[in-house]
Scaffold this active site. Structure first.
Site, PDB file in Angstrom:
ATOM      1  N   CYS A   5       0.819  -1.212   0.000  1.00  0.00           N
ATOM      2  CA  CYS A   5       0.000   0.000   0.000  1.00  0.00           C
ATOM      3  C   CYS A   5       0.850   1.258   0.000  1.00  0.00           C
ATOM      4  O   CYS A   5       0.678   2.145  -0.828  1.00  0.00           O
ATOM      5  CB  CYS A   5      -0.934  -0.034   1.215  1.00  0.00           C
ATOM      6  SG  CYS A   5      -1.832   1.487   1.432  1.00  0.00           S
ATOM      7  N   CYS A  10      -1.466   1.762  -3.127  1.00  0.00           N
ATOM      8  CA  CYS A  10      -2.450   2.843  -2.992  1.00  0.00           C
ATOM      9  C   CYS A  10      -1.828   4.250  -2.949  1.00  0.00           C
ATOM     10  O   CYS A  10      -2.270   5.149  -3.667  1.00  0.00           O
ATOM     11  CB  CYS A  10      -3.251   2.687  -1.708  1.00  0.00           C
ATOM     12  SG  CYS A  10      -3.428   1.001  -1.113  1.00  0.00           S
ATOM     13  N   LYS A  13       0.215   5.395  -6.064  1.00  0.00           N
ATOM     14  CA  LYS A  13      -0.785   5.426  -7.143  1.00  0.00           C
ATOM     15  C   LYS A  13      -1.634   6.688  -7.053  1.00  0.00           C
ATOM     16  O   LYS A  13      -1.803   7.413  -8.026  1.00  0.00           O
ATOM     17  CB  LYS A  13      -1.640   4.168  -7.025  1.00  0.00           C
ATOM     18  CG  LYS A  13      -2.661   3.939  -8.082  1.00  0.00           C
ATOM     19  CD  LYS A  13      -4.073   4.268  -7.759  1.00  0.00           C
ATOM     20  CE  LYS A  13      -4.702   3.962  -6.471  1.00  0.00           C
ATOM     21  NZ  LYS A  13      -5.431   2.711  -6.362  1.00  0.00           N
ATOM     22  N   TYR A 141      -9.027  -2.890 -11.716  1.00  0.00           N
ATOM     23  CA  TYR A 141      -8.851  -1.501 -11.295  1.00  0.00           C
ATOM     24  C   TYR A 141      -7.430  -0.997 -11.474  1.00  0.00           C
ATOM     25  O   TYR A 141      -7.226   0.159 -11.865  1.00  0.00           O
ATOM     26  CB  TYR A 141      -9.394  -1.285  -9.866  1.00  0.00           C
ATOM     27  CG  TYR A 141      -8.485  -1.725  -8.739  1.00  0.00           C
ATOM     28  CD1 TYR A 141      -7.623  -0.823  -8.126  1.00  0.00           C
ATOM     29  CD2 TYR A 141      -8.504  -3.026  -8.250  1.00  0.00           C
ATOM     30  CE1 TYR A 141      -6.807  -1.199  -7.071  1.00  0.00           C
ATOM     31  CE2 TYR A 141      -7.695  -3.413  -7.197  1.00  0.00           C
ATOM     32  CZ  TYR A 141      -6.843  -2.504  -6.619  1.00  0.00           C
ATOM     33  OH  TYR A 141      -6.033  -2.889  -5.580  1.00  0.00           O
ATOM     34  N   GLU A 145      -6.594   2.254 -13.713  1.00  0.00           N
ATOM     35  CA  GLU A 145      -6.018   3.433 -13.046  1.00  0.00           C
ATOM     36  C   GLU A 145      -4.738   3.866 -13.754  1.00  0.00           C
ATOM     37  O   GLU A 145      -4.546   5.057 -14.031  1.00  0.00           O
ATOM     38  CB  GLU A 145      -5.739   3.100 -11.574  1.00  0.00           C
ATOM     39  CG  GLU A 145      -7.029   2.988 -10.771  1.00  0.00           C
ATOM     40  CD  GLU A 145      -6.847   2.503  -9.338  1.00  0.00           C
ATOM     41  OE1 GLU A 145      -7.788   2.640  -8.563  1.00  0.00           O
ATOM     42  OE2 GLU A 145      -5.763   1.970  -9.007  1.00  0.00           O
ATOM     43  N   HIS A 400     -27.255  21.697  -1.996  1.00  0.00           N
ATOM     44  CA  HIS A 400     -27.200  22.268  -3.332  1.00  0.00           C
ATOM     45  C   HIS A 400     -26.160  23.377  -3.405  1.00  0.00           C
ATOM     46  O   HIS A 400     -26.028  24.131  -2.454  1.00  0.00           O
ATOM     47  CB  HIS A 400     -28.590  22.836  -3.663  1.00  0.00           C
ATOM     48  CG  HIS A 400     -28.693  23.354  -5.053  1.00  0.00           C
ATOM     49  ND1 HIS A 400     -28.722  22.520  -6.143  1.00  0.00           N
ATOM     50  CD2 HIS A 400     -28.762  24.617  -5.525  1.00  0.00           C
ATOM     51  CE1 HIS A 400     -28.816  23.268  -7.240  1.00  0.00           C
ATOM     52  NE2 HIS A 400     -28.834  24.529  -6.887  1.00  0.00           N
ATOM     53  N   GLU A 405     -26.259  15.555  -4.473  1.00  0.00           N
ATOM     54  CA  GLU A 405     -27.672  15.781  -4.144  1.00  0.00           C
ATOM     55  C   GLU A 405     -28.578  14.870  -4.978  1.00  0.00           C
ATOM     56  O   GLU A 405     -29.701  14.563  -4.581  1.00  0.00           O
ATOM     57  CB  GLU A 405     -28.067  17.252  -4.310  1.00  0.00           C
ATOM     58  CG  GLU A 405     -28.018  17.790  -5.714  1.00  0.00           C
ATOM     59  CD  GLU A 405     -28.339  19.296  -5.762  1.00  0.00           C
ATOM     60  OE1 GLU A 405     -29.429  19.677  -5.318  1.00  0.00           O
ATOM     61  OE2 GLU A 405     -27.486  20.060  -6.267  1.00  0.00           O
TER      62      GLU A 405
HETATM   63  C1  LIG Z   1      -0.895  -0.746  -7.713  1.00  0.00           C
HETATM   64  C2  LIG Z   1      -1.750  -1.057  -6.518  1.00  0.00           C
HETATM   65  C3  LIG Z   1      -2.714  -0.165  -6.130  1.00  0.00           C
HETATM   66  C4  LIG Z   1      -3.517  -0.430  -5.032  1.00  0.00           C
HETATM   67  N1  LIG Z   1      -4.464   0.487  -4.691  1.00  0.00           N
HETATM   68  C5  LIG Z   1      -5.252   0.255  -3.613  1.00  0.00           C
HETATM   69  C6  LIG Z   1      -6.206   1.234  -3.207  1.00  0.00           C
HETATM   70  O1  LIG Z   1      -6.364   2.285  -3.833  1.00  0.00           O
HETATM   71  N2  LIG Z   1      -6.951   0.965  -2.109  1.00  0.00           N
HETATM   72  C7  LIG Z   1      -6.802  -0.191  -1.382  1.00  0.00           C
HETATM   73  O2  LIG Z   1      -7.485  -0.368  -0.366  1.00  0.00           O
HETATM   74  N3  LIG Z   1      -5.922  -1.147  -1.762  1.00  0.00           N
HETATM   75  C8  LIG Z   1      -5.144  -0.943  -2.862  1.00  0.00           C
HETATM   76  N4  LIG Z   1      -4.200  -1.887  -3.230  1.00  0.00           N
HETATM   77  C9  LIG Z   1      -4.149  -3.165  -2.470  1.00  0.00           C
HETATM   78  C10 LIG Z   1      -3.350  -3.002  -1.159  1.00  0.00           C
HETATM   79  O3  LIG Z   1      -2.077  -2.476  -1.453  1.00  0.00           O
HETATM   80  C11 LIG Z   1      -3.231  -4.338  -0.468  1.00  0.00           C
HETATM   81  O4  LIG Z   1      -4.513  -4.887  -0.279  1.00  0.00           O
HETATM   82  C12 LIG Z   1      -2.556  -4.212   0.908  1.00  0.00           C
HETATM   83  O5  LIG Z   1      -1.256  -3.653   0.793  1.00  0.00           O
HETATM   84  C13 LIG Z   1      -2.472  -5.581   1.579  1.00  0.00           C
HETATM   85  O6  LIG Z   1      -1.741  -5.501   2.771  1.00  0.00           O
HETATM   86  P1  LIG Z   1      -0.972  -6.767   3.359  1.00  0.00           P
HETATM   87  O7  LIG Z   1      -0.426  -6.319   4.678  1.00  0.00           O
HETATM   88  O8  LIG Z   1      -1.849  -7.947   3.304  1.00  0.00           O
HETATM   89  O9  LIG Z   1       0.232  -7.076   2.349  1.00  0.00           O
HETATM   90  P2  LIG Z   1       1.394  -6.172   1.766  1.00  0.00           P
HETATM   91  O10 LIG Z   1       1.062  -4.731   1.897  1.00  0.00           O
HETATM   92  O11 LIG Z   1       1.709  -6.693   0.407  1.00  0.00           O
HETATM   93  O12 LIG Z   1       2.622  -6.436   2.748  1.00  0.00           O
HETATM   94  C14 LIG Z   1       3.297  -7.653   2.805  1.00  0.00           C
HETATM   95  C15 LIG Z   1       4.699  -7.428   3.342  1.00  0.00           C
HETATM   96  O13 LIG Z   1       5.291  -8.678   3.703  1.00  0.00           O
HETATM   97  C16 LIG Z   1       6.648  -8.712   3.231  1.00  0.00           C
HETATM   98  N5  LIG Z   1       7.047 -10.147   3.068  1.00  0.00           N
HETATM   99  C17 LIG Z   1       6.661 -11.006   2.081  1.00  0.00           C
HETATM  100  N6  LIG Z   1       7.217 -12.234   2.280  1.00  0.00           N
HETATM  101  C18 LIG Z   1       7.964 -12.164   3.425  1.00  0.00           C
HETATM  102  C19 LIG Z   1       8.774 -13.090   4.143  1.00  0.00           C
HETATM  103  N7  LIG Z   1       8.944 -14.373   3.775  1.00  0.00           N
HETATM  104  N8  LIG Z   1       9.410 -12.680   5.271  1.00  0.00           N
HETATM  105  C20 LIG Z   1       9.262 -11.389   5.673  1.00  0.00           C
HETATM  106  N9  LIG Z   1       8.499 -10.458   5.034  1.00  0.00           N
HETATM  107  C21 LIG Z   1       7.860 -10.835   3.915  1.00  0.00           C
HETATM  108  C22 LIG Z   1       6.580  -7.931   1.943  1.00  0.00           C
HETATM  109  O14 LIG Z   1       7.851  -7.443   1.593  1.00  0.00           O
HETATM  110  C23 LIG Z   1       5.622  -6.790   2.327  1.00  0.00           C
HETATM  111  O15 LIG Z   1       6.298  -5.725   2.936  1.00  0.00           O
HETATM  112  C24 LIG Z   1      -3.366  -1.647  -4.303  1.00  0.00           C
HETATM  113  C25 LIG Z   1      -2.388  -2.562  -4.699  1.00  0.00           C
HETATM  114  C26 LIG Z   1      -1.593  -2.277  -5.788  1.00  0.00           C
HETATM  115  C27 LIG Z   1      -0.550  -3.266  -6.216  1.00  0.00           C
END
Ligand SMILES: Cc1cc2nc3c(=O)[nH]c(=O)nc-3n(C[C@H](O)[C@H](O)[C@H](O)COP(=O)(O)OP(=O)(O)OC[C@H]3O[C@@H](n4cnc5c(N)ncnc54)[C@H](O)[C@@H]3O)c2cc1C
Length: 423
Positions: A5, A10, A13, A141, A145, A400, A405
């Protein structure tokens, strides 16, 4: 620190969306009496400023985690057993509970010839220069975008999508409206075909499509889906099962995996891949395991947006979902030219659609395409969650002049669907 994110999702972006939207504002200015000398745009400046902001956010997140007393180990972690992870440093860490939140990564699909030339959203945030022409494969999306971001900066954009229309899963009227608005901006949207091969000659790419045509561009980006990060984690050693239906970690309503001390939240479970959902699931885990309050996350009626231009904001059921679920469904729909376009002369239309369960009068779906749609959807999310009825909407005084609205002044259904009794 900050995950997808903050670092490559997010946040960066939305910063690019703001930047590209400025082009529209400049174009719209003339009708309001402004004459603006030829504006120029510098991609490297935008990317450098965006990176500075991401670095600031990352530092803030790191500081907050450290302030909370947590120990941060910046390395990979792989399970040895249900209570032990081995780090890349060789060190092992033991714990009573483990929470897996490894997120997801872009997937490029089949290994077609030339797949090595394809970038994902990850690389799109760091391109050294703005592509004059870009082909984007995908209809979700993220694809749309980025298509609008690049089009706003003046790039020639082609979207290639295998399905019959973009934004699968969204309301049909939203899908049709978004497509026509994007096409009005000069974005080419080719549906019913896929990229089958990519050639590179010098700096130019030629993408060959399944319909026999080919398209030249300076970048080829795929945004065709994301895979949960479940590989190489040693899940089998920990007794953590995969959900065969979606490839994510299988969890119950409390985000507990098949190993009783291991939980998983966010994109790695591949439920609803959105940041606030991941955060809420994490919070529920903390409440359940450490807070003495068993908490399930309610995944119904989550407001969501697509930051294409014009943007989409939506909450609740689509028309087809509502018609499958309820015997009587009333549709209230308005398509109109936003007030701002009267002077700017921009050829754009706004869409507002309310879906009402005709039996209970409950508003079960709200769909908006147009400026401010995402902000509206967040607030409408409260009304839908509170089970507001159409009568509640009607009792709300209009504000308005706003576009919103329209949501409280649509009096006559544009369609009424009644399911025939069987037999
Ligand atoms: C281009 C793009 C735009 C987006 N826009 C939106 C938006 O507008 N609104 C919205 O709500 N969502 C959006 N999302 C989705 C959102 O980013 C994800 O849903 C959110 O980041 C999920 O969070 P998470 O904690 O599950 O995983 P992540 O944020 O992916 O975090 C996972 C973390 O774990 C780490 N990791 C992975 N494997 C290991 C390991 N073996 N050991 C240690 N660390 C590890 C990774 O490096 C990463 O830092 C977007 C995604 C993308 C790709």
């Amino acid at each position: 620190m900050g995950g997808t994110c903050v670092i490559r999702g997010c946040v960066p972006k939305k910063l690019l969306v703001y930047a590209s939207h400025i082009h529209h504002e400049i174009e719209d200015a003339a009708g309001f009496g402004w004459s603006i000398p030829q504006a120029t745009f510098d991609w490297p400046t935008l990317i450098a400023n965006k990176d500075k902001e991401i670095a600031r956010l990352e530092a803030a997140y790191t500081a907050n985690v450290e302030k909370s007393g947590a120990r941060v180990l910046k390395t990979r972690a792989v399970f040895e057993d249900a209570h032990t992870v081995r780090l890349s440093t060789g060190e092992t860490v033991r714990s009573k509970y483990v929470l897996i939140a490894t997120g997801g990564t872009p997937s490029h699909g089949a290994a077609i010839p030339g797949i090595e030339h394809v970038i994902s959203s990850n690389e799109a945030f760091h391109l050294p220069s703005l592509p004059r022409r870009i082909l984007i494969q995908g209809g979700g999306y993220i694809a749309l975008e980025f298509a609008c971001i690049f089009a706003g900066f003046g790039s020639e954009v082609t979207v290639v999508y295998r399905g019959d229309n973009v934004l699968r899963g969204f309301d049909e009227d939203v899908r049709a409206h978004v497509r026509s608005e994007m096409e009005k901006q000069g974005i080419a949207i080719l549906t019913g075909c896929t990229v089958t091969k990519i050639d590179k000659r010098g700096e130019e790419f030629t993408s060959h499509l399944s319909n026999g045509s080919s398209i030249a561009s300076d970048q080829v980006m795929f945004a065709i889906g994301r895979h949960p990060n479940v590989g190489g984690l040693g899940l089998d050693k920990a007794g953590v099962a995969i959900n065969p239906e979606n490839g994510g970690i299988a969890v119950d309503g409390f985000s507990k995996t098949s190993a009783p001390n291991i939980y998983a939240v966010g994109d790695v479970t591949h439920r609803i891949n959105l940041t606030p959902v991941a955060i809420r699931e994490g919070h529920a885990f903390a409440d359940t395991v450490f807070g003495g309050r068993e908490t399930r996350v309610d995944h119904a009626d989550i407001a969501t947006a697509v930051f294409c231009q014009p943007e989409v904001g939506t909450v609740g059921l689509t028309e087809s979902q509502a018609r499958a679920q309820f015997d009587r469904v009333d549709i209230y729909k308005a398509t109109f030219r936003p007030m701002k376009s009267t002077l700017s002369g921009r050829d754009t239309k706004m869409l507002m659609k309310l879906i009402v369960d005709g039996t209970s009068d409950r508003v079960v779906g709200c769909h908006i395409v147009g400026d401010g749609a995402a902000e509206m959807a967040q607030v409408l999310g409260i009304a839908v969650k509170m089970k507001a009825t159409k009568a509640d909407f009607d009792a709300t005084m209009a504000l308005h002049p706003t576009a919103a609205e329209e949501l409280v002044t649509m009096r006559t259904p544009s369609a009424r669907h009644v399911r025939e009794a069987v037999g």
